[in-house]
Design a protein around this motif. Structure first.
Motif, PDB file in Angstrom:
ATOM      1  N   ALA A 113      -0.373  -3.644  14.282  1.00  0.00           N
ATOM      2  CA  ALA A 113      -0.399  -3.472  13.052  1.00  0.00           C
ATOM      3  C   ALA A 113      -0.095  -2.521  13.032  1.00  0.00           C
ATOM      4  CB  ALA A 113      -2.195  -3.599  12.829  1.00  0.00           C
ATOM      5  N   THR A 114       0.147  -1.989  13.944  1.00  0.00           N
ATOM      6  CA  THR A 114       1.674  -0.853  13.738  1.00  0.00           C
ATOM      7  C   THR A 114       2.719  -1.352  13.872  1.00  0.00           C
ATOM      8  OG1 THR A 114      -0.341   0.770  15.186  1.00  0.00           O
ATOM      9  CG2 THR A 114       1.886   1.128  15.240  1.00  0.00           C
ATOM     10  N   LEU A 115       2.811  -2.209  14.434  1.00  0.00           N
ATOM     11  CA  LEU A 115       4.113  -2.683  14.647  1.00  0.00           C
ATOM     12  C   LEU A 115       4.548  -3.685  13.598  1.00  0.00           C
ATOM     13  CD1 LEU A 115       4.667  -2.299  18.457  1.00  0.00           C
ATOM     14  CD2 LEU A 115       5.310  -1.007  16.946  1.00  0.00           C
ATOM     15  N   SER A 116       4.065  -4.162  12.999  1.00  0.00           N
ATOM     16  CA  SER A 116       3.908  -5.723  11.776  1.00  0.00           C
ATOM     17  C   SER A 116       4.298  -4.941  10.161  1.00  0.00           C
ATOM     18  CB  SER A 116       2.605  -6.381  11.846  1.00  0.00           C
ATOM     19  OG  SER A 116       2.452  -7.272  10.619  1.00  0.00           O
ATOM     20  N   ARG A 117       5.543  -5.878   9.780  1.00  0.00           N
ATOM     21  CA  ARG A 117       6.285  -4.959   8.816  1.00  0.00           C
ATOM     22  C   ARG A 117       5.528  -6.188   7.393  1.00  0.00           C
ATOM     23  NH1 ARG A 117      10.237  -2.850   6.517  1.00  0.00           N
ATOM     24  NH2 ARG A 117      11.043  -3.799   4.592  1.00  0.00           N
ATOM     25  N   ALA A 118       4.275  -7.760   7.993  1.00  0.00           N
ATOM     26  CA  ALA A 118       3.600  -8.074   7.391  1.00  0.00           C
ATOM     27  C   ALA A 118       2.744  -6.843   6.630  1.00  0.00           C
ATOM     28  CB  ALA A 118       3.223  -9.761   7.844  1.00  0.00           C
ATOM     29  N   ILE A 119       1.473  -6.450   8.099  1.00  0.00           N
ATOM     30  CA  ILE A 119       0.669  -5.461   7.512  1.00  0.00           C
ATOM     31  C   ILE A 119       0.943  -4.336   6.929  1.00  0.00           C
ATOM     32  CG2 ILE A 119      -1.442  -4.341   8.344  1.00  0.00           C
ATOM     33  CD1 ILE A 119      -1.704  -6.514  10.542  1.00  0.00           C
ATOM     34  N   MET A 120       2.159  -3.682   7.383  1.00  0.00           N
ATOM     35  CA  MET A 120       2.153  -1.967   6.984  1.00  0.00           C
ATOM     36  C   MET A 120       2.888  -1.772   5.435  1.00  0.00           C
ATOM     37  SD  MET A 120       1.378   0.006   8.702  1.00  0.00           S
ATOM     38  CE  MET A 120       0.179  -1.112   9.337  1.00  0.00           C
ATOM     39  N   THR A 121       4.443  -2.949   5.969  1.00  0.00           N
ATOM     40  CA  THR A 121       5.088  -2.810   4.269  1.00  0.00           C
ATOM     41  C   THR A 121       4.225  -4.007   3.648  1.00  0.00           C
ATOM     42  OG1 THR A 121       6.876  -2.129   5.234  1.00  0.00           O
ATOM     43  CG2 THR A 121       7.366  -3.261   2.593  1.00  0.00           C
ATOM     44  N   GLY A 122       3.865  -5.201   3.838  1.00  0.00           N
ATOM     45  CA  GLY A 122       3.781  -6.547   3.232  1.00  0.00           C
ATOM     46  C   GLY A 122       2.475  -5.730   2.410  1.00  0.00           C
ATOM     47  N   VAL A 123       1.400  -5.776   2.763  1.00  0.00           N
ATOM     48  CA  VAL A 123       0.438  -5.647   3.095  1.00  0.00           C
ATOM     49  C   VAL A 123      -0.531  -3.673   2.317  1.00  0.00           C
ATOM     50  CG1 VAL A 123      -2.303  -5.505   3.134  1.00  0.00           C
ATOM     51  CG2 VAL A 123      -0.637  -7.072   4.293  1.00  0.00           C
TER      52      VAL A 123
END
Length: 612
Positions: free
Chosen positions: A311-321
């Motif tokens: 999750a730390t490296l996930s744009r979908a999670i950090m930015t998207g969510v």
């Protein structure tokens, strides 16, 4: 030079005249010993913030901007003394040199780095590091965020004389939002008095997995509504009452895993709907309270991003969510980048860049500082990370420092320590709050309350300090106490003398600590063997679980069982008062305790708790 002089010079050196109104208000607050509340904006404050942030950002070099994105651990008990442990990590020896070499945005304190020894030492280190940040050769003066993990309970970096609390799950057992807020306010004020302006707390993870090896009692509850309510209370305590930054962790939720992300890469199998119902509510509550920071989790969450990246490296999670769906506008910081959960797929330098590209603002404890720092600079120079994105991250960091008063008051006043840290009033509040958390789960034989005056009591089980503290509490109530500590994994050679002694006593109190954990804590099941053997003597036995309440699932033959959720002395002292009847047990289970091995069948439900 006085701390007020240093603070005044640091403000003036910042070059923003618009800051004067806010600085004057905070200086007046500091002079009276009051804690300024950044949520109470004085006239001209917003204008001062915009002026200082804009002016500072405009005059920063690329290297200085990148430095603000890093929060590192430094070795040493004071800022200017060389410590050779810094050399392999940073190429310079003293903590002050580390701060200046990289223009660091922040530092984090641990006992193992010698950063936290006593309030006077911590204050001196904090002031020395701030001095290093504010006097280096630069056109700007940006103070440090100085942070630690003072969650209380099992994760407590600063011990006595700082006020201790039993931790999140204990507060969950007490059910009181007011108590949770008071605990955070006291903790936060004491941290601020020592120059620590950021606490990586509270934990927002909802501990729905009884076998969770890394969260457990760090969580408030297995029920998201209770966790969310107490998270909101603690954010208010830290930020509004104490005036320090609070950081919710670990997004998007670390509560349902049997894998420790420090040593491996967990996968959370919740559906999107389960995440909305179980994991998200505490983070949403923190965001509604305008929390300053949110810390990431190094785990895979396929329902939110099926790429396989943490999750730390996930744009979908950090930015998207986190940014777009939940609307979080504060600083996103990684969990430690030295943890294995984020290092399996990419090298340390690439991890730093990918985290920033995902939407993270600050990088915590990269294990390869030179490489990571150079990689981020290169990413900006080559356009992989845009200048606009970099500036947006740095602006969030600067804004946070301004709003929390770190720009106006970067230095702590050592003359105020005794009036603020570990005061009788704070200690009394901690004891009163803790008394409301001890949970009586079983009392089948009616052994409790135990009339100990004039009776011989054996105290045995986990923890030299724990058993000694419990023995002292029973002795003060009139018992004649024998103490035989047996450790977290007692051998037959340790068990046999305790069992022999039990027969010569009127009662036994035995402490357990993660007796359920046969994989790490107690691989041979020695704690379970100890309790069973003590029960076989026929002497009344009181089992006190001094960490996870889940031990009872593996000790179902024990007729009397207390849960303290913590082996902190404040929790053990409260247990002694409950055992002797000085205090009636008032805590209720903040988690479901499942039948051993079932995972779903409930042995004792959320809300269960007996009293006298």
């Amino acid at each position: 030079m006085s701390t007020s002089d240093l603070s005044r010079r640091s403000v003036l050196a910042g070059g923003a005249a618009a800051l004067a109104v806010g600085a004057a208000a905070r200086s007046a607050s500091a002079a009276t010993g009051a804690d300024s509340s950044p949520d109470a904006v004085v006239p001209g404050e917003a204008r001062g913030e915009r002026g200082w942030v804009t002016s500072t950002l405009r005059r920063m070099t690329l290297q200085e901007k990148v430095g603000q994105l890093f929060v590192q651990n430094v070795y040493g008990s004071d800022a200017t003394t060389a410590d050779d442990r810094n050399l392999p990590l940073y190429g310079v020896a003293s903590p002050a040199e580390v701060v200046q070499k990289y223009h660091l945005g922040g530092v984090i304190y641990f006992a193992w780095t010698d950063s936290v020894q006593n309030p006077e030492q911590i204050t001196g280190l904090s002031n020395g590091l701030q001095r290093a940040a504010l006097t280096q050769q630069s056109k700007v003066r940006v103070p440090l965020s100085i942070s630690t993990d003072q969650e209380q309970g099992v994760v407590t970096r600063i011990g006595p004389p700082a006020t201790q609390f039993p931790g999140s799950m204990a507060l969950g057992a007490g059910r009181s939002s007011a108590d949770a807020r008071t605990a955070a306010a006291i903790t936060g004020r004491e941290l601020r008095a020592m120059g620590v302006n950021t606490d990586f707390a509270p934990v927002c993870d909802v501990n729905v997995n009884a076998l969770n090896p890394v969260i457990g009692t760090r969580s408030f509850s297995s029920h998201p509504d209770l966790a969310a309510r107490l998270v909101a209370a603690q954010v208010a305590g830290y930020q509004r009452d104490a005036g320090i930054s609070s950081s919710a962790k670990h997004f998007p939720g670390h509560g349902d895993t049997a894998t420790d992300s420090h040593v491996a890469f967990p996968i959370i199998t919740h559906t999107r709907e389960q995440w909305e119902q179980l994991d998200a509510p505490p983070f949403k509550a923190a965001i509604r309270q305008q929390i300053d920071m949110i810390m990431t989790a190094h785990l895979s969450f396929p329902a939110l991003d099926d790429s396989g990246d943490p999750a730390t490296l996930s744009r979908a999670i950090m930015t998207g969510v986190l940014r777009e769906e939940l609307g979080f506008k504060g600083v996103i910081i990684t969990d430690s980048l030295a943890m294995q959960g984020v290092r399996d797929l990419y090298g340390d330098a690439e991890v730093a860049v990918r985290a920033l590209l995902a939407g993270v603002d600050q990088l915590l404890m990269t294990p390869a500082m030179d490489d990571a720092y150079a990689a981020v600079v290169d990413a900006v120079e080559t356009g992989r990370l845009t200048q606009a994105d970099l500036d947006a991250k740095v602006e969030r960091v600067l804004r946070l420092k301004y709003r929390r008063g770190v720009v106006a008051r970067p230095y702590a006043n050592p003359d105020r320590l005794s009036a603020l840290v570990g005061t009788p009033r704070n200690l009394d509040a901690a004891a009163t709050i803790t008394d409301r958390t001890t949970t009586l789960v079983k009392n089948d034989d009616g052994v409790l309350p135990l009339a100990v005056s004039g009776r011989k009591v054996l105290v045995t089980g986990y923890g030299a300090t724990t058993t000694a503290t419990l023995a002292a509490g029973l002795t003060s109530a009139g018992a004649t106490v024998t103490t035989m500590e047996t450790g977290s994994a007692p051998t037959d050679a340790k068990i046999a003398p305790a069992v022999a002694a039990a027969s010569a006593h009127d009662a036994v109190v035995v402490t357990t600590m993660k007796a359920w954990d046969r994989s790490v804590t107690d691989p041979t099941g020695g704690q379970q063997k100890l309790v069973t053997a003590l029960l076989a003597t026929g002497t009344p036995v009181v089992v006190v679980a001094v960490r996870d309440p889940y031990d009872i699932a593996y000790l179902t033959n024990a007729p009397t069982y207390l849960a303290t959720y913590s082996y902190s002395p404040v929790a053990v002292e409260a247990a002694a008062r409950v055992i002797t009847g000085e205090v009636a047990p008032g805590g209720r289970l903040p988690v479901d305790i499942p039948v051993a091995g079932s995972g779903t069948e409930v042995l004792y439900p959320f809300g269960h708790g007996l009293s006298y």
